[in-house]
Design a protein around this motif. Structure first.
Motif, PDB file in Angstrom:
ATOM      1  N   CYS A   1     -12.153 138.498  64.372  1.00  0.00           N
ATOM      2  CA  CYS A   1     -11.156 139.272  65.117  1.00  0.00           C
ATOM      3  C   CYS A   1     -11.774 140.543  65.687  1.00  0.00           C
ATOM      4  O   CYS A   1     -11.570 140.870  66.856  1.00  0.00           O
ATOM      5  N   HIS A   2     -12.561 141.246  64.857  1.00  0.00           N
ATOM      6  CA  HIS A   2     -13.188 142.490  65.308  1.00  0.00           C
ATOM      7  C   HIS A   2     -14.234 142.223  66.376  1.00  0.00           C
ATOM      8  O   HIS A   2     -14.332 142.978  67.352  1.00  0.00           O
ATOM      9  N   GLN A   3     -15.027 141.156  66.208  1.00  0.00           N
ATOM     10  CA  GLN A   3     -16.053 140.839  67.204  1.00  0.00           C
ATOM     11  C   GLN A   3     -15.425 140.427  68.527  1.00  0.00           C
ATOM     12  O   GLN A   3     -15.910 140.799  69.602  1.00  0.00           O
ATOM     13  N   ASP A   4     -14.333 139.681  68.449  1.00  0.00           N
ATOM     14  CA  ASP A   4     -13.608 139.270  69.649  1.00  0.00           C
ATOM     15  C   ASP A   4     -13.093 140.490  70.399  1.00  0.00           C
ATOM     16  O   ASP A   4     -13.163 140.564  71.630  1.00  0.00           O
ATOM     17  N   PHE A   5     -12.589 141.451  69.638  1.00  0.00           N
ATOM     18  CA  PHE A   5     -12.094 142.685  70.250  1.00  0.00           C
ATOM     19  C   PHE A   5     -13.234 143.469  70.903  1.00  0.00           C
ATOM     20  O   PHE A   5     -13.100 143.972  72.027  1.00  0.00           O
ATOM     21  N   MET A   6     -14.373 143.575  70.211  1.00  0.00           N
ATOM     22  CA  MET A   6     -15.499 144.314  70.759  1.00  0.00           C
ATOM     23  C   MET A   6     -16.056 143.647  72.011  1.00  0.00           C
ATOM     24  O   MET A   6     -16.443 144.320  72.970  1.00  0.00           O
ATOM     25  N   ASN A   7     -16.060 142.297  72.027  1.00  0.00           N
ATOM     26  CA  ASN A   7     -16.516 141.577  73.217  1.00  0.00           C
ATOM     27  C   ASN A   7     -15.606 141.880  74.407  1.00  0.00           C
ATOM     28  O   ASN A   7     -16.081 142.078  75.529  1.00  0.00           O
ATOM     29  N   GLU A   8     -14.307 141.908  74.153  1.00  0.00           N
ATOM     30  CA  GLU A   8     -13.347 142.195  75.223  1.00  0.00           C
ATOM     31  C   GLU A   8     -13.496 143.636  75.703  1.00  0.00           C
ATOM     32  O   GLU A   8     -13.407 143.914  76.902  1.00  0.00           O
ATOM     33  N   THR A   9     -13.735 144.561  74.756  1.00  0.00           N
ATOM     34  CA  THR A   9     -13.928 145.962  75.118  1.00  0.00           C
ATOM     35  C   THR A   9     -15.171 146.128  75.983  1.00  0.00           C
ATOM     36  O   THR A   9     -15.162 146.851  76.981  1.00  0.00           O
ATOM     37  N   GLN A  10     -16.259 145.438  75.617  1.00  0.00           N
ATOM     38  CA  GLN A  10     -17.484 145.498  76.409  1.00  0.00           C
ATOM     39  C   GLN A  10     -17.267 144.920  77.804  1.00  0.00           C
ATOM     40  O   GLN A  10     -17.783 145.458  78.798  1.00  0.00           O
ATOM     41  N   LYS A  11     -16.501 143.844  77.880  1.00  0.00           N
ATOM     42  CA  LYS A  11     -16.220 143.216  79.180  1.00  0.00           C
ATOM     43  C   LYS A  11     -15.449 144.182  80.079  1.00  0.00           C
ATOM     44  O   LYS A  11     -15.764 144.350  81.262  1.00  0.00           O
ATOM     45  N   ILE A  12     -14.428 144.834  79.494  1.00  0.00           N
ATOM     46  CA  ILE A  12     -13.633 145.788  80.262  1.00  0.00           C
ATOM     47  C   ILE A  12     -14.490 146.978  80.679  1.00  0.00           C
ATOM     48  O   ILE A  12     -14.376 147.478  81.801  1.00  0.00           O
ATOM     49  N   ALA A  13     -15.375 147.433  79.777  1.00  0.00           N
ATOM     50  CA  ALA A  13     -16.254 148.550  80.104  1.00  0.00           C
ATOM     51  C   ALA A  13     -17.126 148.205  81.314  1.00  0.00           C
ATOM     52  O   ALA A  13     -17.312 149.029  82.216  1.00  0.00           O
ATOM     53  N   ARG A  14     -17.650 146.975  81.345  1.00  0.00           N
ATOM     54  CA  ARG A  14     -18.477 146.561  82.490  1.00  0.00           C
ATOM     55  C   ARG A  14     -17.644 146.491  83.759  1.00  0.00           C
ATOM     56  O   ARG A  14     -18.098 146.901  84.834  1.00  0.00           O
ATOM     57  N   ASP A  15     -16.414 145.979  83.645  1.00  0.00           N
ATOM     58  CA  ASP A  15     -15.544 145.882  84.816  1.00  0.00           C
ATOM     59  C   ASP A  15     -15.187 147.260  85.363  1.00  0.00           C
ATOM     60  O   ASP A  15     -15.191 147.480  86.581  1.00  0.00           O
ATOM     61  N   ILE A  16     -14.866 148.188  84.456  1.00  0.00           N
ATOM     62  CA  ILE A  16     -14.522 149.541  84.883  1.00  0.00           C
ATOM     63  C   ILE A  16     -15.687 150.187  85.602  1.00  0.00           C
ATOM     64  O   ILE A  16     -15.538 150.788  86.667  1.00  0.00           O
ATOM     65  N   TYR A  17     -16.865 150.023  85.024  1.00  0.00           N
ATOM     66  CA  TYR A  17     -18.046 150.656  85.611  1.00  0.00           C
ATOM     67  C   TYR A  17     -18.376 150.031  86.962  1.00  0.00           C
ATOM     68  O   TYR A  17     -18.789 150.724  87.904  1.00  0.00           O
ATOM     69  N   ALA A  18     -18.195 148.727  87.067  1.00  0.00           N
ATOM     70  CA  ALA A  18     -18.479 148.044  88.335  1.00  0.00           C
ATOM     71  C   ALA A  18     -17.483 148.471  89.411  1.00  0.00           C
ATOM     72  O   ALA A  18     -17.855 148.688  90.569  1.00  0.00           O
TER      73      ALA A  18
END
Length: 249
Positions: free
Chosen positions: A68-85
Motif C-alpha cells: 500500500c505504501h509503495q503504491d502510494f509512493m509510486n503514484e506520488t512520484q508519477k504526479i511529481a513528474r507530471d507537475i514538473y513536466a
C-alpha cells in the motif's frame, strides 16, 4: 482541502480534490493509506518483526502494508513528474523564471550554473513528492485537531470567532486577509500553537551521531550512584531518540 492548498500554493497545480475531478487518484489512495499501519493484523506484526532481522529477504515478500505504501509512493512520484513536466520551466523565460511558488524555486535551482546550488532532476522530484505527501498529511492532521479542541472549549472558540469577525469588519467582508491580518489575531495564533503543542505531528524523532560527541544538559542530573552529570556522552553511530510529545507536554 489540504491537498488542493498544497497544489495551488506550492506548485501552481490543481489536484481537484474538493471538486472530485477525475484523473487524480492520489486523493483516493490517501483514504486507506494507513489502515494496515494503524490496525495491523497478526501476520503483519510478525512480518514487521522478522523484517528487522532479515530485511533483504522480507523485502522480496512485502506485506499488504508495504504494498500500500509503495503504491502510494509510486503514484506520488508519477504526479511529481507530471507537475514538473507541466510547469515546463526553462532558462530564459522571464515570466516563468520569476515564479514564486516552490516548484519555480526548485526549477531555478535545477538550472543553476553554480554546481553547489544546483539540484538534479531526481532531487527536485523528491522534494515535490515529499511536499505532496508530508505537507498534505500534516496540515490535515493539525487542522483536524485544532477544530476538535475548539469544539471542546467553547469559550476559546467564541473568543477566536470574535477576533476573526473584528478583523473582517476592519478590512471588509470581501477582502482577502493578508499575512499581517492573520498575525494581528494574537489569540487565534496562540490557539493554533497550543493545538500544535498538544497534538504534535511527529510523536518522536531519531538521529544518528556521525561523530563522538556529548549532549549538554540544561539542568544537572544526579545518578543513582550519587554522581552529578552535566552532559551525556554519545558514541559515533549511536542513535538518539527524542520524544517531541513528551517534551511538548
Amino acid at each position: 482541502m489540504s491537498l488542493d492548498i498544497i497544489g495551488k500554493t506550492s506548485f501552481d497545480f490543481d489536484f481537484g480534490a474538493l471538486d472530485n475531478k477525475d484523473g487524480v487518484p492520489l486523493r483516493l489512495k490517501f483514504q486507506n493509506l494507513f489502515q494496515d499501519s494503524v490496525q495491523p493484523s497478526k501476520a503483519s506484526m510478525i512480518h514487521r518483526t522478522l523484517k528487522c532481522y532479515s530485511p533483504s529477504i522480507f523485502r522480496m515478500f512485502p506485506s499488504n502494508e508495504n504494498i500500500c505504501h509503495q503504491d502510494f509512493m509510486n503514484e506520488t512520484q508519477k504526479i511529481a513528474r507530471d507537475i514538473y513536466a507541466r510547469k515546463n520551466l526553462v532558462v530564459g523565460n522571464e515570466e516563468k523564471k520569476g515564479g514564486r511558488d516552490i516548484l519555480s524555486v526548485l526549477a531555478r535551482a535545477n538550472n543553476a550554473e553554480d554546481s553547489k546550488k544546483k539540484l538534479n532532476d531526481s532531487e527536485v522530484l523528491a522534494q515535490v513528492a515529499t511536499m505532496v505527501n508530508a505537507g498534505q498529511e500534516t496540515i490535515s492532521f493539525s487542522t483536524t485537531y485544532l477544530r476538535y479542541e475548539l469544539s471542546r472549549h467553547l469559550e476559546d472558540q467564541t473568543r477566536v470567532f470574535h477576533e476573526i469577525r473584528n478583523v473582517r469588519d476592519q478590512i471588509g467582508q470581501d477582502t482577502i486577509p493578508s499575512s499581517n491580518d492573520y498575525d494581528s489575531m494574537s489569540y487565534f495564533n496562540a490557539v493554533i500553537k497550543e493545538a500544535l503543542r498538544l497534538h504534535t505531528i511527529l510523536a518522536d524523532v531519531q538521529r544518528e551521531a556521525v561523530n563522538n560527541d556529548v549532549i549538554p544538559l540544561e539542568f544537572p542530573v544526579t545518578t543513582t550512584a550519587g554522581e552529578t552529570v552535566n552532559q551525556i556522552p554519545v558514541r559515533k553511530g549511536q542513535r538518539i531518540y527524542m520524544s517531541l510529545g513528551a517534551s511538548n507536554q
